[in-house]
Design a protein around this motif. Sequence first.
Motif, PDB file in Angstrom:
ATOM      1  N   SER A 103     -18.685  86.662 -51.478  1.00  0.00           N
ATOM      2  CA  SER A 103     -18.922  88.087 -51.276  1.00  0.00           C
ATOM      3  C   SER A 103     -20.399  88.397 -51.527  1.00  0.00           C
ATOM      4  CB  SER A 103     -18.046  88.897 -52.232  1.00  0.00           C
ATOM      5  OG  SER A 103     -18.374  90.262 -52.185  1.00  0.00           O
ATOM      6  N   VAL A 104     -21.055  88.988 -50.531  1.00  0.00           N
ATOM      7  CA  VAL A 104     -22.463  89.382 -50.644  1.00  0.00           C
ATOM      8  C   VAL A 104     -22.501  90.911 -50.538  1.00  0.00           C
ATOM      9  CG1 VAL A 104     -24.774  89.164 -49.684  1.00  0.00           C
ATOM     10  CG2 VAL A 104     -23.198  87.209 -49.599  1.00  0.00           C
ATOM     11  N   GLU A 105     -22.493  91.560 -51.675  1.00  0.00           N
ATOM     12  CA  GLU A 105     -22.512  93.023 -51.711  1.00  0.00           C
ATOM     13  C   GLU A 105     -23.970  93.478 -51.702  1.00  0.00           C
ATOM     14  OE1 GLU A 105     -20.288  96.596 -54.230  1.00  0.00           O
ATOM     15  OE2 GLU A 105     -20.286  94.533 -54.981  1.00  0.00           O
ATOM     16  N   ILE A 106     -24.310  94.369 -50.782  1.00  0.00           N
ATOM     17  CA  ILE A 106     -25.696  94.762 -50.585  1.00  0.00           C
ATOM     18  C   ILE A 106     -25.795  96.279 -50.469  1.00  0.00           C
ATOM     19  CG2 ILE A 106     -25.450  94.277 -48.102  1.00  0.00           C
ATOM     20  CD1 ILE A 106     -28.460  93.660 -48.023  1.00  0.00           C
ATOM     21  N   TRP A 107     -26.815  96.837 -51.080  1.00  0.00           N
ATOM     22  CA  TRP A 107     -27.115  98.264 -50.928  1.00  0.00           C
ATOM     23  C   TRP A 107     -28.624  98.449 -51.109  1.00  0.00           C
ATOM     24  CZ3 TRP A 107     -25.507  96.000 -55.341  1.00  0.00           C
ATOM     25  CH2 TRP A 107     -26.081  96.379 -56.568  1.00  0.00           C
ATOM     26  N   HIS A 108     -29.163  99.448 -50.461  1.00  0.00           N
ATOM     27  CA  HIS A 108     -30.595  99.710 -50.621  1.00  0.00           C
ATOM     28  C   HIS A 108     -30.942 101.107 -50.140  1.00  0.00           C
ATOM     29  CE1 HIS A 108     -31.559  99.065 -46.299  1.00  0.00           C
ATOM     30  NE2 HIS A 108     -30.691  98.059 -46.341  1.00  0.00           N
ATOM     31  N   ALA A 109     -32.139 101.547 -50.501  1.00  0.00           N
ATOM     32  CA  ALA A 109     -32.622 102.861 -50.079  1.00  0.00           C
ATOM     33  C   ALA A 109     -32.947 102.842 -48.594  1.00  0.00           C
ATOM     34  CB  ALA A 109     -33.867 103.236 -50.882  1.00  0.00           C
ATOM     35  N   ASP A 110     -32.984 104.032 -48.004  1.00  0.00           N
ATOM     36  CA  ASP A 110     -33.387 104.117 -46.604  1.00  0.00           C
ATOM     37  C   ASP A 110     -34.908 104.134 -46.489  1.00  0.00           C
ATOM     38  OD1 ASP A 110     -34.222 106.731 -47.197  1.00  0.00           O
ATOM     39  OD2 ASP A 110     -32.559 107.692 -46.153  1.00  0.00           O
ATOM     40  N   ASP A 111     -35.413 104.373 -45.292  1.00  0.00           N
ATOM     41  CA  ASP A 111     -36.846 104.300 -45.052  1.00  0.00           C
ATOM     42  C   ASP A 111     -37.619 105.437 -45.722  1.00  0.00           C
ATOM     43  OD1 ASP A 111     -38.986 102.855 -43.637  1.00  0.00           O
ATOM     44  OD2 ASP A 111     -39.213 104.703 -42.471  1.00  0.00           O
ATOM     45  N   LEU A 112     -36.884 106.433 -46.227  1.00  0.00           N
ATOM     46  CA  LEU A 112     -37.524 107.538 -46.940  1.00  0.00           C
ATOM     47  C   LEU A 112     -37.361 107.403 -48.453  1.00  0.00           C
ATOM     48  CD1 LEU A 112     -36.452 110.505 -44.624  1.00  0.00           C
ATOM     49  CD2 LEU A 112     -38.681 109.377 -44.723  1.00  0.00           C
ATOM     50  N   GLY A 113     -36.711 106.325 -48.874  1.00  0.00           N
ATOM     51  CA  GLY A 113     -36.564 106.080 -50.307  1.00  0.00           C
ATOM     52  C   GLY A 113     -35.328 106.691 -50.935  1.00  0.00           C
ATOM     53  N   PHE A 114     -34.328 107.079 -50.127  1.00  0.00           N
ATOM     54  CA  PHE A 114     -33.130 107.722 -50.648  1.00  0.00           C
ATOM     55  C   PHE A 114     -31.910 106.816 -50.520  1.00  0.00           C
ATOM     56  CE2 PHE A 114     -35.879 111.283 -49.434  1.00  0.00           C
ATOM     57  CZ  PHE A 114     -35.920 111.968 -50.639  1.00  0.00           C
TER      58      PHE A 114
END
Length: 282
Positions: free
Chosen positions: A150-161
């Motif tokens: 399982s590779v769980e991934i999350w990150h901010a968008d291009d505006l930093g949100f």
Amino acid sequence: MSVETTATAAASGANATERFRSDKSAAAEVSTERVNALASRVVKALVDTVMEEKVSYDEYNALKSWLIKVGEDGEWPLFLDVWIEHAVEEVANADREGSKGTIEGPYYVPGSPVLETPATLPMRDDEPGRPLLFQGRVTGVNGEPLAGASVEIWHADDLGFYSQFAPDVPEWNLRGTVIADSEGVYQVNTVQPAPYQIPTDGACGQLIASAGWHAWRPAHLHLKVSAPGYQLITTQLYFTADEHLSDDIASAVKPELVLEPKDKADGTGREVSYDFVLASAA
């Protein structure tokens, strides 16, 4: 201007606090002896600082006022995760084999959509940012492929949100749990995030401004990687040439976690590979 840029520290802080209460506040009990040892050390460190720095009543009252505001803004998760968590992570993973970990941060949300590889993270039709193919393999420390990891991934968008911490962003935007194939290989299509500042209109921002610090985090991907019988690793991956790699406000960057994406041959964005190595849980 995008509506999502109206996100405030208080709103983000309240969300982070509520997430912590629902997901992690029921932690294992700590013995009286351990609480005594740790609390005594913390109080002594504060008292020593007062004595050594000859803290005035005006400074003491300013501290009390600020501590109250941290709570009112719901920013204790942000404060602790930005300035303290990196040390806790170093202690927790000091003897871990395999890939390097780093902080989780305040914006993790469990239960993201499960996707089979090759996967595309949920995103808006007009999602800003440069397309990024993030791929690699998950193995054990002896090189054995971990099928179905399982590779769980999350990150901010291009505006930093981050989704669920800013208004008008779809619930699971740029969040997903990708299941590797029978050889432990995973592929994730997403967008390359941008550097961003932690919220500065609340108590943490007040501290940053008063101390003359900056509020920037380098661009990064958040990940939790796991497989049955192996230790889960929580980490972040960064990008070369980011000006804040050396002065990340959260002190979370490690050399082993810096990626160097390349332009794709077909001109449709960038791609980068990173292999995860998990330690046995035995």
